[in-house]
Design a protein around this motif. Sequence first.
Motif, PDB file in Angstrom:
ATOM      1  N   PRO A   3       0.804  -1.205  -0.063  1.00 38.47           N
ATOM      2  CA  PRO A   3      -0.030   0.124  -0.009  1.00 38.47           C
ATOM      3  C   PRO A   3       1.083   1.350  -0.068  1.00 38.47           C
ATOM      4  O   PRO A   3       2.020   1.259   0.323  1.00 38.47           O
ATOM      5  N   SER A   4       0.381   2.366  -0.279  1.00 35.46           N
ATOM      6  CA  SER A   4       0.958   3.686  -0.574  1.00 35.46           C
ATOM      7  C   SER A   4       1.798   3.931   0.930  1.00 35.46           C
ATOM      8  O   SER A   4       3.085   4.526   0.721  1.00 35.46           O
ATOM      9  N   GLU A   5       1.428   3.730   2.061  1.00 31.04           N
ATOM     10  CA  GLU A   5       2.125   3.898   3.022  1.00 31.04           C
ATOM     11  C   GLU A   5       3.337   3.126   3.525  1.00 31.04           C
ATOM     12  O   GLU A   5       4.141   3.525   4.029  1.00 31.04           O
ATOM     13  N   PRO A  10       5.824   7.922   1.318  1.00 32.20           N
ATOM     14  CA  PRO A  10       4.111   7.614   1.364  1.00 32.20           C
ATOM     15  C   PRO A  10       3.366   8.735   0.573  1.00 32.20           C
ATOM     16  O   PRO A  10       2.322   8.417   0.099  1.00 32.20           O
ATOM     17  N   GLN A  11       4.090   9.963   0.485  1.00 32.51           N
ATOM     18  CA  GLN A  11       3.257  11.020  -0.194  1.00 32.51           C
ATOM     19  C   GLN A  11       3.457  11.035  -1.585  1.00 32.51           C
ATOM     20  O   GLN A  11       2.738  11.786  -2.452  1.00 32.51           O
ATOM     21  N   ALA A  20      11.604  10.690  -5.651  1.00 29.15           N
ATOM     22  CA  ALA A  20      10.948  10.999  -4.792  1.00 29.15           C
ATOM     23  C   ALA A  20      11.433  12.489  -4.199  1.00 29.15           C
ATOM     24  O   ALA A  20      10.611  13.396  -4.047  1.00 29.15           O
ATOM     25  N   ARG A  21      12.713  12.787  -4.779  1.00 31.27           N
ATOM     26  CA  ARG A  21      13.220  14.297  -4.298  1.00 31.27           C
ATOM     27  C   ARG A  21      12.859  15.224  -5.402  1.00 31.27           C
ATOM     28  O   ARG A  21      12.933  16.211  -5.520  1.00 31.27           O
ATOM     29  N   TRP A  31      -3.839  10.910  -6.300  1.00 30.60           N
ATOM     30  CA  TRP A  31      -5.196  11.147  -5.461  1.00 30.60           C
ATOM     31  C   TRP A  31      -5.388   9.648  -4.883  1.00 30.60           C
ATOM     32  O   TRP A  31      -5.059   8.647  -5.299  1.00 30.60           O
ATOM     33  N   SER A  32      -6.038   9.740  -3.799  1.00 30.14           N
ATOM     34  CA  SER A  32      -6.589   8.408  -3.109  1.00 30.14           C
ATOM     35  C   SER A  32      -7.978   8.872  -2.395  1.00 30.14           C
ATOM     36  O   SER A  32      -8.008   9.560  -1.477  1.00 30.14           O
ATOM     37  N   ASP A  33      -8.904   8.023  -2.695  1.00 32.65           N
ATOM     38  CA  ASP A  33     -10.167   8.359  -2.116  1.00 32.65           C
ATOM     39  C   ASP A  33     -11.270   7.095  -2.326  1.00 32.65           C
ATOM     40  O   ASP A  33     -10.637   6.019  -2.573  1.00 32.65           O
TER      41      ASP A  33
END
Length: 131
Positions: A3-5, A10-11, A20-21, A31-33
């Motif tokens: 999962p994204s976490e 995680p962001q 990621a930098r 997005w995640s909803d």
Amino acid sequence: EPPSEHHPDPQKPGLRADEARDNLTGKLRWWSDTKGSGWIACPVKVPGVKSASQRWFSVRKCGSWRLAFLLARLQRGLWELVASSDSAAVPRRPLLALPAPEEPAPTVETLSSSQQQEQRQDQQPQQQPQQ
């Protein structure tokens, strides 16, 4: 896929630690909803030209955060390339040249009658002469 976490950042799920930098502000966002999650490619703004609408790449459809991110980044890169060209029009030639398709094998309909007869003879088992 985790999962994204559990991604390096995680962001920014789907990115590698070195990616990621990168500053993605205004280019890509995720997005995640309750309906799903994924990456969004934000269009390039060109003065005097109507910009394309944003493109959404769903994790469910793409199969992973990584693929959703790569497709969104590719879409944004394409828009940037088009915007940086002399005209903001979409190029008429494909940006990626694909090899020409191979000619299909001839079918029975395209063979002449003599070729059809040869093909039938080739398919018949060879009979051994009797001794």
